[in-house]
Design an enzyme around this catalytic site. Structure first.
Site, PDB file in Angstrom:
ATOM      1  N   LYS A  97     -13.131  53.616  52.311  1.00 19.44           N
ATOM      2  CA  LYS A  97     -13.573  52.673  51.285  1.00 19.44           C
ATOM      3  C   LYS A  97     -12.736  52.870  50.025  1.00 19.44           C
ATOM      4  O   LYS A  97     -12.451  54.002  49.622  1.00 19.44           O
ATOM      5  CB  LYS A  97     -15.045  52.891  50.934  1.00 19.44           C
ATOM      6  CG  LYS A  97     -16.007  52.551  52.049  1.00 19.44           C
ATOM      7  CD  LYS A  97     -17.411  53.028  51.739  1.00 19.44           C
ATOM      8  CE  LYS A  97     -18.144  52.135  50.786  1.00 19.44           C
ATOM      9  NZ  LYS A  97     -19.568  52.515  50.639  1.00 19.44           N
TER      10      LYS A  97
HETATM   11  O1  G3P Z   1     -23.154  51.016  49.266  1.00 18.81           O
HETATM   12  C1  G3P Z   1     -23.446  50.708  47.929  1.00 18.81           C
HETATM   13  C2  G3P Z   1     -24.813  51.169  47.606  1.00 18.81           C
HETATM   14  O2  G3P Z   1     -24.918  52.566  47.804  1.00 18.81           O
HETATM   15  C3  G3P Z   1     -25.235  50.799  46.189  1.00 18.81           C
HETATM   16  O3  G3P Z   1     -26.577  50.500  46.274  1.00 18.81           O
HETATM   17  O4  G3P Z   1     -28.868  50.012  45.431  1.00 18.81           O
HETATM   18  O5  G3P Z   1     -27.383  51.684  44.246  1.00 18.81           O
HETATM   19  O6  G3P Z   1     -26.878  49.244  44.125  1.00 18.81           O
HETATM   20  P1  G3P Z   1     -27.482  50.365  44.959  1.00 18.81           P
END
Ligand code: G3P
Length: 217
Positions: free
Chosen positions: A86
């Site tokens: 990534k």
């Molecule tokens: O893969 C991206 C993810 O880990 C981010 O999620 O809920 O922290 O925006 P969030």
């Protein structure tokens, strides 16, 4: 449909992977820090989730310069052929991604928030591009409409880059995304556990079991 688990917590990941429902595991430095997984143990982490049935495992490279991102991304890719590297949708990340793609390394462009960024991911040959649905919604924009636009742009340009929707906040997000043809979605293990806990299904199944026990006598 490819469902991924966005976590670095093996105690949660391994039982879920054992169901055979989930295609892979995605991580990023925040997720690694949350589960206190040191970078030095990513090789063993990959072995554990791949042995439990994951077909892909995502590790995010880091660094301020394209060369740093590229060299570290190359090392991550060499942990296992099923590793997807990534890289953020920055100038540096995209530049390093272009270099890694040339070396035959599978890449995912991440931290994507706007439709034009999927075009950049496609241009560097990314296998996947990860829009942050939840964070787009948090910013007050319509994340579903934006991700749908991204999907249309990739489809109409016949791009081989797939959307891997991320930053998912509910199981309802999965269906809304799938309705737009998004077939790769990664989400936290707490959401994954809820997918198997539909109360009416559990109730019906309990009745089936009860009846089966009775007629089995
Ligand atoms: O893969 C991206 C993810 O880990 C981010 O999620 O809920 O922290 O925006 P969030």
């Amino acid at each position: 449909m490819r469902l991924y688990l966005d976590s670095a917590d093996l105690s949660n990941l391994l039982p879920l992977l054992e169901t055979g429902v989930f295609y892979g595991v995605t991580t990023n430095p925040l997720v690694l820090r949350e589960s206190r997984v040191p970078l030095s143990s990513l090789g063993n982490f990959a072995k554990a989730v791949l042995a439990q049935g994951a077909k892909e495992v995502y590790f995010q490279t880091w660094g301020e310069k394209p060369q740093e991102l590229l060299e570290r991304g190359r090392k991550l890719a060499h942990l296992d052929e099923r590793v997807v590297v990534k890289l953020p949708a920055t100038r540096e990340g995209l530049s390093a991604a272009a270099g890694l793609h040339k070396e035959g390394i599978k890449i995912c462009i991440t931290a994507v928030y706007t439709p034009f960024q999927v075009l950049l991911a496609s241009a560097v040959g990314a296998a996947y591009v990860a829009p942050y649905l939840g964070r787009i919604n948090d910013s007050g924009r319509d994340g579903y409409a934006i991700v749908s636009k991204m999907a249309q742009a990739l489809a109409h340009t016949k791009s081989s880059t797939e959307i891997l929707a991320a930053s998912i906040r509910s199981s309802a997000d999965l269906v809304t995304l799938a309705q737009d043809g998004i077939r790769c979605i990664t989400f936290p293990t707490r959401i994954a556990e809820r997918l198997f806990a539909e109360p009416m299904t559990l109730e019906a199944t309990q009745a089936f079991e009860q009846a089966a026990q009775e007629v089995a006598k």
